[in-house]
Design a protein around this motif. Structure first.
Motif, PDB file in Angstrom:
ATOM      1  N   MET A 153       0.766  -1.321   0.079  1.00  0.00           N
ATOM      2  CA  MET A 153      -0.078   0.014   0.025  1.00  0.00           C
ATOM      3  C   MET A 153       0.874   1.386  -0.085  1.00  0.00           C
ATOM      4  N   ASN A 154       0.220   2.399   0.012  1.00  0.00           N
ATOM      5  CA  ASN A 154       0.964   3.670   0.122  1.00  0.00           C
ATOM      6  C   ASN A 154       1.255   4.174   1.274  1.00  0.00           C
ATOM      7  N   GLU A 155       2.401   3.566   1.826  1.00  0.00           N
ATOM      8  CA  GLU A 155       2.705   4.016   3.409  1.00  0.00           C
ATOM      9  C   GLU A 155       3.445   5.460   3.135  1.00  0.00           C
ATOM     10  N   ASN A 156       4.026   6.017   2.356  1.00  0.00           N
ATOM     11  CA  ASN A 156       4.908   7.099   2.364  1.00  0.00           C
ATOM     12  C   ASN A 156       4.918   7.732   0.912  1.00  0.00           C
ATOM     13  N   VAL A 157       3.670   8.447   0.582  1.00  0.00           N
ATOM     14  CA  VAL A 157       3.713   8.866  -0.923  1.00  0.00           C
ATOM     15  C   VAL A 157       3.788  10.601  -0.821  1.00  0.00           C
ATOM     16  N   GLU A 158       2.834  11.187   0.173  1.00  0.00           N
ATOM     17  CA  GLU A 158       2.494  12.479  -0.111  1.00  0.00           C
ATOM     18  C   GLU A 158       3.516  13.132   1.189  1.00  0.00           C
ATOM     19  N   GLN A 159       4.436  14.081   0.661  1.00  0.00           N
ATOM     20  CA  GLN A 159       5.317  14.727   1.825  1.00  0.00           C
ATOM     21  C   GLN A 159       4.733  16.145   2.434  1.00  0.00           C
ATOM     22  N   TRP A 160       3.579  16.093   2.828  1.00  0.00           N
ATOM     23  CA  TRP A 160       3.135  17.251   3.390  1.00  0.00           C
ATOM     24  C   TRP A 160       2.170  17.071   4.631  1.00  0.00           C
ATOM     25  N   GLN A 161       1.913  17.914   5.351  1.00  0.00           N
ATOM     26  CA  GLN A 161       0.841  18.018   6.379  1.00  0.00           C
ATOM     27  C   GLN A 161      -0.294  18.752   6.050  1.00  0.00           C
ATOM     28  N   VAL A 162      -1.500  18.062   5.904  1.00  0.00           N
ATOM     29  CA  VAL A 162      -2.850  18.726   5.379  1.00  0.00           C
ATOM     30  C   VAL A 162      -3.787  19.118   6.416  1.00  0.00           C
ATOM     31  N   ARG A 163      -4.332  20.133   6.680  1.00  0.00           N
ATOM     32  CA  ARG A 163      -5.049  20.468   7.585  1.00  0.00           C
ATOM     33  C   ARG A 163      -6.239  21.669   7.126  1.00  0.00           C
ATOM     34  N   LYS A 164      -7.713  21.540   7.726  1.00  0.00           N
ATOM     35  CA  LYS A 164      -8.490  22.335   7.410  1.00  0.00           C
ATOM     36  C   LYS A 164      -9.085  22.992   8.625  1.00  0.00           C
ATOM     37  N   ALA A 165      -9.304  24.110   8.773  1.00  0.00           N
ATOM     38  CA  ALA A 165     -10.274  24.668   9.840  1.00  0.00           C
ATOM     39  C   ALA A 165     -11.621  24.566   9.769  1.00  0.00           C
ATOM     40  N   ALA A 166     -12.390  24.304  10.967  1.00  0.00           N
ATOM     41  CA  ALA A 166     -13.689  24.360  10.889  1.00  0.00           C
ATOM     42  C   ALA A 166     -14.274  25.796  10.807  1.00  0.00           C
ATOM     43  N   VAL A 167     -15.464  25.902  10.182  1.00  0.00           N
ATOM     44  CA  VAL A 167     -16.016  27.378  10.029  1.00  0.00           C
ATOM     45  C   VAL A 167     -17.172  27.430  11.277  1.00  0.00           C
ATOM     46  N   THR A 168     -17.253  28.592  11.779  1.00  0.00           N
ATOM     47  CA  THR A 168     -18.142  28.599  12.805  1.00  0.00           C
ATOM     48  C   THR A 168     -18.985  29.942  12.775  1.00  0.00           C
ATOM     49  N   SER A 169     -20.072  30.026  13.495  1.00  0.00           N
ATOM     50  CA  SER A 169     -20.898  31.193  13.560  1.00  0.00           C
ATOM     51  C   SER A 169     -22.224  30.798  14.336  1.00  0.00           C
ATOM     52  N   GLN A 170     -22.999  31.857  14.995  1.00  0.00           N
ATOM     53  CA  GLN A 170     -24.137  31.481  15.615  1.00  0.00           C
ATOM     54  C   GLN A 170     -25.358  31.123  14.875  1.00  0.00           C
ATOM     55  N   GLU A 171     -25.143  31.610  13.378  1.00  0.00           N
ATOM     56  CA  GLU A 171     -26.409  31.325  12.501  1.00  0.00           C
ATOM     57  C   GLU A 171     -26.581  29.854  11.757  1.00  0.00           C
ATOM     58  N   GLY A 172     -25.491  29.412  11.941  1.00  0.00           N
ATOM     59  CA  GLY A 172     -25.522  28.249  11.238  1.00  0.00           C
ATOM     60  C   GLY A 172     -24.337  27.667  10.313  1.00  0.00           C
ATOM     61  N   ALA A 173     -24.338  26.595   9.657  1.00  0.00           N
ATOM     62  CA  ALA A 173     -23.204  26.173   8.807  1.00  0.00           C
ATOM     63  C   ALA A 173     -23.782  25.071   7.846  1.00  0.00           C
ATOM     64  N   VAL A 174     -23.035  24.677   6.898  1.00  0.00           N
ATOM     65  CA  VAL A 174     -23.262  23.755   5.819  1.00  0.00           C
ATOM     66  C   VAL A 174     -21.981  23.189   5.468  1.00  0.00           C
ATOM     67  N   ALA A 175     -21.841  21.919   5.320  1.00  0.00           N
ATOM     68  CA  ALA A 175     -20.433  21.277   5.042  1.00  0.00           C
ATOM     69  C   ALA A 175     -20.820  20.364   3.866  1.00  0.00           C
ATOM     70  N   SER A 176     -19.948  20.467   2.806  1.00  0.00           N
ATOM     71  CA  SER A 176     -20.133  19.627   1.547  1.00  0.00           C
ATOM     72  C   SER A 176     -18.957  19.170   0.996  1.00  0.00           C
ATOM     73  N   GLN A 177     -19.004  18.350   0.102  1.00  0.00           N
ATOM     74  CA  GLN A 177     -17.651  17.715  -0.672  1.00  0.00           C
ATOM     75  C   GLN A 177     -17.324  18.860  -1.804  1.00  0.00           C
ATOM     76  N   HIS A 178     -17.881  19.943  -2.020  1.00  0.00           N
ATOM     77  CA  HIS A 178     -17.735  20.991  -2.727  1.00  0.00           C
ATOM     78  C   HIS A 178     -18.017  22.375  -2.067  1.00  0.00           C
ATOM     79  N   TRP A 179     -16.830  23.114  -2.011  1.00  0.00           N
ATOM     80  CA  TRP A 179     -17.060  24.439  -1.248  1.00  0.00           C
ATOM     81  C   TRP A 179     -18.228  25.375  -1.995  1.00  0.00           C
ATOM     82  N   LEU A 180     -18.417  25.366  -3.181  1.00  0.00           N
ATOM     83  CA  LEU A 180     -19.327  26.289  -3.983  1.00  0.00           C
ATOM     84  C   LEU A 180     -20.728  25.724  -3.575  1.00  0.00           C
ATOM     85  N   ALA A 181     -21.111  24.510  -3.523  1.00  0.00           N
ATOM     86  CA  ALA A 181     -22.435  23.749  -2.945  1.00  0.00           C
ATOM     87  C   ALA A 181     -22.476  24.105  -1.473  1.00  0.00           C
TER      88      ALA A 181
END
Length: 535
Positions: free
Chosen positions: A1-29
């Motif tokens: 398997m791919n034990e050591n392929v990509e050489q970076w650390q990936v992170r995303k921050a959660a969005v937050t608000s008092q009014e609600g939120a939507v999460a999806s596989q595409h940011w435009l949607a």
């Protein structure tokens, strides 16, 4: 398997608000959905707007030609409901059209191969799609805004065109052999007989017209009247057994959820024919066999793996699967989650099944169609065997909402075939076993286990955890990558009932996945510019 392929650390921050939120596989949607919150809509309006927008920006995963499940939490009523909009086989379907062929590979659902892969490719693989009926039912029963207003962002996106980025070119490239079989699909996605390049726009005029018709006439226009006649005409011209009567007979189902408890929370899933039973079985095993400490450790992964293996063994017996798990390199589907300021929540998963479904784009309507005949066992006499008029009755889709003391605390789900349940179950367990934040849970390394004789593990969990896992299982060490998606692709929202603070989070390794908080949907300000479509 791919034990050591990509050489970076990936992170995303959660969005937050008092009014609600939507999460999806595409940011435009996600932004299209969150715009409905800004316009006064609720979580149902936002989730359906997001789902409709995916017709344009992620068409290879889901759309009008697909089917799925939606779990809804009604904050005022303190009640969960399920909308089952799974596809239905044509009344005239004939199992003789799907003879077994040992030379063909196992299907995505791990059933024996069929001659010419007729249950996975082309017009013979299409079921009556339930997406429009299901999304329309949800809006009609639980939404706040008019149907045409909810479809407005999707219409605008379709009129502008599908924006192709490098990830879109990858998705098209992976399906070039399938798309070449269909003239309308090849014209849209393979200009010049190659995958549409990054930086181009691919306008789908027939799809834009279909969305405008649905916005103006309502969801039943998909199943009755001139649009339905055009859909049925295209299908029958291509060799499908689906008729106008099959379309007219389709109805989405509204059901009680399948629910269980875990660490003081109620967990609501999409019912017996979804991945929900496996998720609840896994949580039951974990509750009985894991005493979570202050942090995740090797014992966590061992308990999760054993719980998943046991749940999948039970599932295989229930549906008559006697094949080993096989080598799985990631499936398709799309999941989105939404929460509003009142505490309503939605977990919505829908799919074409395979990437680009059947590979068929209906010429009159511009819709990509599912290949959900592959959900059914081509062998007679089994619980999920083919039969005319039969609704899909076994799925991996697993939209899930957790509540505590009558308040929704999170909604999660994922895409990725057999990877969906392991991913969604682990996120649910991590959030409840360890009290993690949504962002921390999404960044915690995961395993994948489904009673296939081995356990896949992300090396990010560390050498000590991997060494301990190897004492108990055959372990495949594999990074979490953009492709193949070996650990599913989740999207989720959360809410703190005490403060009303909401969060949205999407898969860190899906480059276009994202979450959004309420704001107007201004295409001109979204930062997406593309060149003129190339011939």
């Amino acid at each position: 398997m791919n034990e050591n392929v990509e050489q970076w650390q990936v992170r995303k921050a959660a969005v937050t608000s008092q009014e609600g939120a939507v999460a999806s596989q595409h940011w435009l949607a996600a932004r299209a959905g969150a715009a409905l919150l800004a316009e006064g809509g609720n979580a149902v309006d936002a989730a359906v707007a997001c789902a409709m927008a995916l017709n344009v920006v992620e068409p290879w995963m889901c759309g009008l030609g697909g089917s799925g499940f939606m779990v809804i939490w009604q904050a005022k009523e303190k009640r969960a409901r399920v909308v089952n909009f799974q596809g239905v086989l044509a009344q005239g379907i004939d199992s003789a059209d799907y003879p077994l062929d040992p030379a063909e590979p196992l299907s995505l659902m791990l059933y024996p191969g069929v001659k010419g892969r007729a249950n996975e490719r082309g017009y013979g693989s299409i079921t009556v799609p339930g997406a429009v009926a299901g999304l329309g039912l949800a809006v009609g029963h639980y939404g706040k805004l008019p149907w045409e207003r909810i479809l407005a962002p999707a219409v605008r996106l379709a009129e502008r065109g599908l924006p192709i980025d490098w990830h879109g070119t990858l998705q098209i490239g992976l399906a070039m052999d399938l798309l070449r079989r269909d003239p309308a699909g090849a014209e849209l996605y393979l200009p010049g007989a190659v995958a549409a390049p990054p930086g181009s726009l691919r306008p789908p005029p027939a799809l834009a017209a279909t969305l405008r018709t649905l916005a103006a006439e309502g969801p039943r226009a998909f199943y009755e009247g001139p649009l339905a006649a055009a859909i049925a005409g295209d299908l029958q011209a291509g060799g499908s057994k689906i008729t106008v009567d099959d379309l007219a007979a389709y109805e989405a189902e509204e059901l009680e959820p399948l629910s269980g408890s875990h660490r003081g929370a109620e967990v609501h899933t999409a019912g017996e024919v979804s991945g929900g039973p496996r998720l609840l079985d896994m949580l039951g095993y974990v509750k009985a066999n894991l005493n979570p400490g202050a942090a995740v450790g090797p014992e966590t992964w061992i308990a999760y793996a054993r719980g998943l293996d046991a749940a999948f063994e039970t599932h295989k017996k229930k549906v008559g699967l006697d094949q080993p798990g096989g080598v799985q390199v990631g499936g398709c589907t799309s999941h989105m989650s939404a929460v509003d300021a009142e505490g309503n929540m939605v977990a919505l998963t829908y799919t074409l099944l395979n990437r680009f479904g059947s590979g068929v784009v209906l010429p009159s309507t511009g819709m990509l169609m599912n290949n959900a005949v592959a959900y059914f066992d081509p062998r007679p006499g089994n619980p999920v065997s083919l039969a005319g008029g039969k609704r899909i009755n076994s799925s991996n889709m697993c939209p899930t909402i957790a509540t505590r003391d009558g308040e929704a605390i999170f909604a999660v789900g994922a895409s990725g075939a057999n990877h969906i349940v392991p991913c969604t179950a682990q996120l649910t367990a991590l959030l409840l076993d360890y009290g993690m934040s949504l962002e921390d849970a999404f960044h915690t390394p995961r395993i994948d286990a489904s009673a296939r004789g081995s356990v896949r593990a992300d090396p990010a969990m560390g050498e000590a955890a991997l060494a301990e896992l190897k004492k108990h299982f055959a372990v495949e060490v594999a990074q979490q990558l953009v492709f193949p998606k070996l650990y599913s692709c989740p999207s989720g929202v959360a809410r703190d009932p005490a403060t009303g603070r909401c969060w949205g989070m999407a898969d860190k390794s899906q480059p276009v996945a994202g979450a959004a908080t309420p704001a107007p949907f201004n295409l001109e300000e979204e930062g997406v510019k593309a060149e003129t479509p190339r011939a």
